[in-house]
Design a protein around this motif. Structure first.
Motif, PDB file in Angstrom:
ATOM      1  N   LEU A   1       0.698  -1.160   0.127  1.00 28.87           N
ATOM      2  CA  LEU A   1      -0.002   0.061   0.040  1.00 28.87           C
ATOM      3  C   LEU A   1       0.759   1.387   0.018  1.00 28.87           C
ATOM      4  O   LEU A   1       0.415   2.364  -0.546  1.00 28.87           O
ATOM      5  N   ALA A   2       2.047   1.225   0.492  1.00 38.11           N
ATOM      6  CA  ALA A   2       2.891   2.419   0.671  1.00 38.11           C
ATOM      7  C   ALA A   2       3.236   3.000  -0.579  1.00 38.11           C
ATOM      8  O   ALA A   2       3.119   4.430  -0.572  1.00 38.11           O
ATOM      9  N   PRO A   3       3.476   2.513  -1.698  1.00 39.95           N
ATOM     10  CA  PRO A   3       3.846   3.546  -2.544  1.00 39.95           C
ATOM     11  C   PRO A   3       2.471   4.191  -3.263  1.00 39.95           C
ATOM     12  O   PRO A   3       2.505   5.241  -3.786  1.00 39.95           O
ATOM     13  N   TYR A   4       1.331   3.331  -3.082  1.00 40.59           N
ATOM     14  CA  TYR A   4       0.185   4.306  -3.514  1.00 40.59           C
ATOM     15  C   TYR A   4      -0.466   5.192  -2.804  1.00 40.59           C
ATOM     16  O   TYR A   4      -0.891   6.443  -3.109  1.00 40.59           O
ATOM     17  N   PHE A   5      -0.051   5.215  -1.400  1.00 37.38           N
ATOM     18  CA  PHE A   5      -0.617   6.066  -0.403  1.00 37.38           C
ATOM     19  C   PHE A   5       0.341   7.390   0.016  1.00 37.38           C
ATOM     20  O   PHE A   5       0.183   8.019   0.576  1.00 37.38           O
ATOM     21  N   GLY A   6       1.734   6.796  -0.306  1.00 43.46           N
ATOM     22  CA  GLY A   6       2.932   7.761  -0.285  1.00 43.46           C
ATOM     23  C   GLY A   6       3.342   7.903   1.052  1.00 43.46           C
ATOM     24  O   GLY A   6       3.703   9.076   1.689  1.00 43.46           O
TER      25      GLY A   6
ATOM     26  N   ASN B   1       8.279   0.708   5.022  1.00 45.67           N
ATOM     27  CA  ASN B   1       8.723   0.341   6.448  1.00 45.67           C
ATOM     28  C   ASN B   1       8.124   0.728   7.728  1.00 45.67           C
ATOM     29  O   ASN B   1       8.183   0.453   8.677  1.00 45.67           O
ATOM     30  N   ASP B   2       6.966   1.571   7.376  1.00 43.69           N
ATOM     31  CA  ASP B   2       6.335   2.501   8.170  1.00 43.69           C
ATOM     32  C   ASP B   2       5.104   1.501   8.965  1.00 43.69           C
ATOM     33  O   ASP B   2       3.759   1.534   7.992  1.00 43.69           O
TER      34      ASP B   2
END
Length: 106
Positions: free
Chosen positions: A13-18, A22-23
């Motif tokens: 999900l990280a790339p999509y939501f910015g 690793n968060d």
């Protein structure tokens, strides 16, 4: 159990939501600044949930045919949440997630 599943999905999900891949803090707070003084002092809040709305066909996502010019203008003058996500395809569950900020899970 659901939180662990969500933590496992963070790298996807990280790339999509910015956010950082690793968060895993799962803090969903986002801050937005008003574009002009009027909207800061006298906000006119309109929430439009485009259920069954094909984003890729609309002007807001860059369709060269300018298929939704009035909706695009509203988005340009306000705060447009282009990364809203619900964890399901069902209308009722999707609307619940948008309104409450919590996924309707079993």
């Amino acid at each position: 159990m659901i939180w662990q599943k969500l933590k496992n999905a963070v790298p996807v999900l990280a790339p999509y939501f910015g956010f950082a891949a690793n968060d895993t803090s799962l803090v969903f707070e986002r801050n937005f600044s008003p574009k002009n003084k009027t909207s800061a002092t006298k906000p006119n809040v309109v929430v439009v949930i485009c259920e069954s709305f094909s984003a890729y066909k609309s002007s807001m996502w860059g369709n060269p045919l300018n298929t939704t010019p009035f909706f695009n203008e509203m988005c340009a003058k306000g705060i447009f949440f282009d990364r809203c996500f619900t964890p399901t395809y069902g209308t009722a569950r999707g609307v619940w997630a948008v309104i409450t900020g919590m996924p309707d899970v079993e």
